[in-house]
Every structure is written in structure tokens, then in C-alpha cells.
Scaffold this active site. Structure first.
Site, mmCIF file in Angstrom:
data_model
loop_
_atom_site.group_PDB
_atom_site.id
_atom_site.type_symbol
_atom_site.label_atom_id
_atom_site.label_comp_id
_atom_site.label_asym_id
_atom_site.label_seq_id
_atom_site.Cartn_x
_atom_site.Cartn_y
_atom_site.Cartn_z
ATOM 1 N N THR A 1 -5.429 -6.484 -7.843
ATOM 2 C CA THR A 1 -4.847 -5.204 -8.261
ATOM 3 C C THR A 1 -5.052 -4.987 -9.746
ATOM 4 O O THR A 1 -4.946 -5.936 -10.522
ATOM 5 C CB THR A 1 -3.315 -5.201 -8.017
ATOM 6 O OG1 THR A 1 -3.091 -5.375 -6.632
ATOM 7 C CG2 THR A 1 -2.669 -3.914 -8.463
ATOM 8 N N ARG B 1 -2.327 -4.143 6.827
ATOM 9 C CA ARG B 1 -1.202 -4.445 5.928
ATOM 10 C C ARG B 1 -1.294 -3.570 4.667
ATOM 11 O O ARG B 1 -2.358 -3.390 4.092
ATOM 12 C CB ARG B 1 -1.246 -5.935 5.564
ATOM 13 C CG ARG B 1 -0.215 -6.385 4.539
ATOM 14 C CD ARG B 1 -0.766 -6.364 3.140
ATOM 15 N NE ARG B 1 0.152 -6.964 2.174
ATOM 16 C CZ ARG B 1 0.010 -6.854 0.855
ATOM 17 N NH1 ARG B 1 -1.002 -6.166 0.355
ATOM 18 N NH2 ARG B 1 0.856 -7.415 0.043
ATOM 19 N N VAL B 2 -0.171 -3.034 4.247
ATOM 20 C CA VAL B 2 -0.119 -2.249 3.008
ATOM 21 C C VAL B 2 0.915 -2.909 2.096
ATOM 22 O O VAL B 2 2.001 -3.277 2.555
ATOM 23 C CB VAL B 2 0.274 -0.786 3.290
ATOM 24 C CG1 VAL B 2 0.440 -0.003 1.994
ATOM 25 C CG2 VAL B 2 -0.781 -0.112 4.176
ATOM 26 N N GLY B 3 0.573 -3.067 0.825
ATOM 27 C CA GLY B 3 1.497 -3.695 -0.128
ATOM 28 C C GLY B 3 2.223 -2.662 -0.968
ATOM 29 O O GLY B 3 2.355 -1.489 -0.592
ATOM 30 N N ASP B 4 2.678 -3.091 -2.119
ATOM 31 C CA ASP B 4 3.486 -2.238 -2.991
ATOM 32 C C ASP B 4 2.676 -1.207 -3.774
ATOM 33 O O ASP B 4 3.202 -0.159 -4.155
ATOM 34 C CB ASP B 4 4.232 -3.116 -4.012
ATOM 35 C CG ASP B 4 3.238 -3.903 -4.880
ATOM 36 O OD1 ASP B 4 2.322 -4.527 -4.308
ATOM 37 O OD2 ASP B 4 3.363 -3.857 -6.120
HETATM 38 N N1 ASP Z 1 0.525 -6.129 -5.179
HETATM 39 C C1 ASP Z 1 -0.730 -6.181 -4.473
HETATM 40 C C2 ASP Z 1 -0.470 -6.206 -2.991
HETATM 41 O O1 ASP Z 1 0.415 -6.921 -2.576
HETATM 42 C C3 ASP Z 1 -1.575 -7.353 -4.845
HETATM 43 C C4 ASP Z 1 -1.650 -7.678 -6.290
HETATM 44 O O2 ASP Z 1 -0.993 -7.080 -7.132
HETATM 45 O O3 ASP Z 1 -2.416 -8.566 -6.620
HETATM 46 O O4 ASP Z 1 -1.183 -5.561 -2.277
#
Ligand code: ASP
Length: 294
Positions: A155, A183-186
Site C-alpha cells: 500500500t 478480500r478487501v482491506g481498509d
Molecule cells: N492495509 C492494506 C490492506 O490490508 C495493506 C497494507 O497497507 O500494506 O489491504
């Protein structure tokens, strides 16, 4: 005066330099953040985001991105976007060309194509090689890899401030390396991965998306600043809250960083080290923040 912040060492450097270059050419704050992330996404040598990033468990790249303008809280995001870069530019189109906040998956791709983006294969020879290597890893080695390397943090989150107290925030990611498909993150979630409000400032998050999302890390950090905290104290308060309420958050980096509308900035992480790029009117600095001891 323009202040820019960008997460992580190598991809953050590409993003912040490109964002500043855009700024020098007269781009707006929002456009500068977009162009910074677009440059990092389009660089095939960065395994962090966009073209050539680390794929999901099926060997496919699914991109998430978001952007927020602190002047009126307008925002746009995409998640699970396949075969289109820069994802951050699609997120900006969502913000500016639709009445919506987020478009997901196949329909995000369709939207992007309708806006003139061209589909392409985002896997490079190097990302295919790493995927093949990952497939052969024993489970324990894989766990260590995902939890400990900076490379698994796919990210880049950027924050910007210009005089007259105007802030913006943006984030682009391929999500955690080898994630479950879908999957979706923050990162594309407004309030979790980014938040920007000219009344207070902007905040961003990076690291373990599930934990950061549960904490609504960016909104929480901005709200701590709204209560009067400095940026560093606000980031530490968010990270301490996570350490207290989410014991797993210490297993992998969960980072909050912030830029107050008066220029004060800070960062904190639950684990390992967090490198943050800072650019003040073209003068660049890399600061490394150690994990908070709780
Ligand atoms: N926060 C991102 C996610 O979980 C990954 C990251 O910040 O490296 O998709």
C-alpha cells in the site's frame, strides 16, 4: 507551503517525488496525490502497488484505492478492481463523475473502461516468479513472510496539505500479498484507510487492513486531533487503542499517520518500523518510527 506525506520506503519515495513534481507544475492538491500514486502504480519495478504488485492466492491482482478531499468531504473509491491501472485515477473518477462513493469488482472495471481506461495484464514476469515461489513455500515460512517483510505491505497512502488549511488523502493498494480472492482491506474504506477534513487535518492507515478497519483508524485519528491532540499524540492514541482492544494488532504492523491542518504531523505503529516520507515545498526527508511499546 505544500506538505506531503507518503508511507513506506521505496514505493513512498516514487509517490512523493511524483506528487511534488505534479504540484510544481501547478496541479491541485487532489491531482498531485493522484499523480503521485499513479506513478507508483505504473512503475513495474515496485512490487507494492499497481502493475507488477504481489497478487492474491489465485495469482491475480485485485486493486483497491481511495481518495478524499478535505474541503467538502467528497470521496471516491474502488475495490477488487482487476486489469486496470492506475486504480487511484479510477477512484478519483468515482469521486468526480458519479454521485457514489465506491464501485466494486467487475463493475468497477466496466466503469473504468467507460471512462477511457484500457484493460491490461498487470502481472509482470517478476510478480509471476514471486507467486510461483510463494506457491512452493511451506506454511510456516509463508506466515513469516507475510507478517514481517515490508514488501508484504502493498500500500501507498499519501496525505497533503496546502496553505489555507486545505487537506486531502489518498491510498492505493493491491492488498495483503497472497490474500484470499475477493478480500478487501481498509485502504479503500473512507474512515479506515484514509480520512481528510479541512476543519482538522488528514490521516491515513497502512498495514493489517482487517485490524485497521475494525479500529476505523483514520477517522479515529482525525477525531483525536479534533479533541485537541497533536498529530503524534493522536496517532499514538489510535495505536494504543488498537493494542488494548485488538490484541492481534501487535502481530503485524498497523500504522496510523496524520497531518494536522496547521502542518503538525506524526505516525505510530503497533509492530516493527514504519518509514514515512515527508516533503515540504520540495525538501524531502525520510523518518522512521519505531513500534510503540504498550
Ligand atoms: N492495509 C492494506 C490492506 O490490508 C495493506 C497494507 O497497507 O500494506 O489491504
Amino acid at each position: 507551503m505544500t506538505t506531503l506525506l507518503a508511507s513506506w520506503r521505496d514505493p513512498g519515495k516514487v509517490a512523493i517525488e511524483a506528487a511534488w513534481a505534479a504540484r510544481e507544475e501547478g496541479a491541485s492538491l487532489v491531482a498531485s496525490l493522484e499523480q503521485g500514486l499513479a506513478a507508483a502504480e505504473l512503475d513495474p519495478n515496485l512490487v507494492a502497488i499497481g502493475l507488477g504488485a504481489l497478487p492474491n492466492a489465485d495469482g491475480e491482482l485485485e486493486l483497491d484505492a481511495s481518495i478524499m478531499d478535505g474541503c467538502d468531504l467528497s470521496a471516491g473509491a474502488v475495490c477488487g478492481l482487476r486489469g486496470i491501472v492506475p486504480a487511484i485515477s479510477v477512484a478519483r473518477r468515482v469521486m468526480e463523475a458519479t454521485p457514489h462513493l465506491m464501485i466494486a469488482g467487475e463493475q468497477a472495471r466496466r466503469f473504468a473502461i467507460s471512462q477511457g481506461f484500457h484493460p491490461r495484464n498487470l502481472m509482470t514476469a517478476e510478480s509471476v516468479r514471486r507467486y510461483d515461489e510463494w506457491l512452493k513455500m511451506p506454511a510456516e515460512a509463508e506466515r513469516r513472510y507475510v507478517h514481517s517483510t515490508e514488501e508484504s505491505h502493498d500500500t501507498v497512502t499519501v496525505l497533503g496539505l496546502e496553505s489555507e488549511r486545505h487537506v486531502a488523502a489518498a491510498s492505493s493498494t493491491s492488498g495483503l500479498a497472497w490474500k484470499m480472492p475477493g478480500r478487501v482491506g481498509d485502504s479503500p474504506i473512507i474512515g479506515a484507510g484514509i480520512y481528510a477534513d479541512d476543519e482538522i487535518g488528514a490521516a491515513g492507515a497502512t498495514g493489517w487492513g482487517e485490524e485497521l478497519w475494525k479500529a476505523m483508524a483514520s477517522f479515529r485519528t482525525v477525531e483525536f486531533m479534533r479533541q485537541g491532540m497533536g498529530a503524534q499524540a493522536a496517532c499514538e492514541a489510535t495505536v494504543r487503542h488498537m493494542l488494548r482492544r485488538q490484541p492481534h494488532s501487535r502481530d503485524m504492523a498497523c500504522v496510523a499517520f496524520a497531518l494536522r491542518a496547521d502542518g503538525d504531523f506524526g505516525a505510530a505503529t503497533t509492530h516493527a518500523e514504519f518509514p514515512l516520507w515527508i516533503c515540504r515545498d520540495g525538501s524531502f526527508e525520510l523518518r522512521v518510527f519505531e513500534a510503540l511499546k504498550s
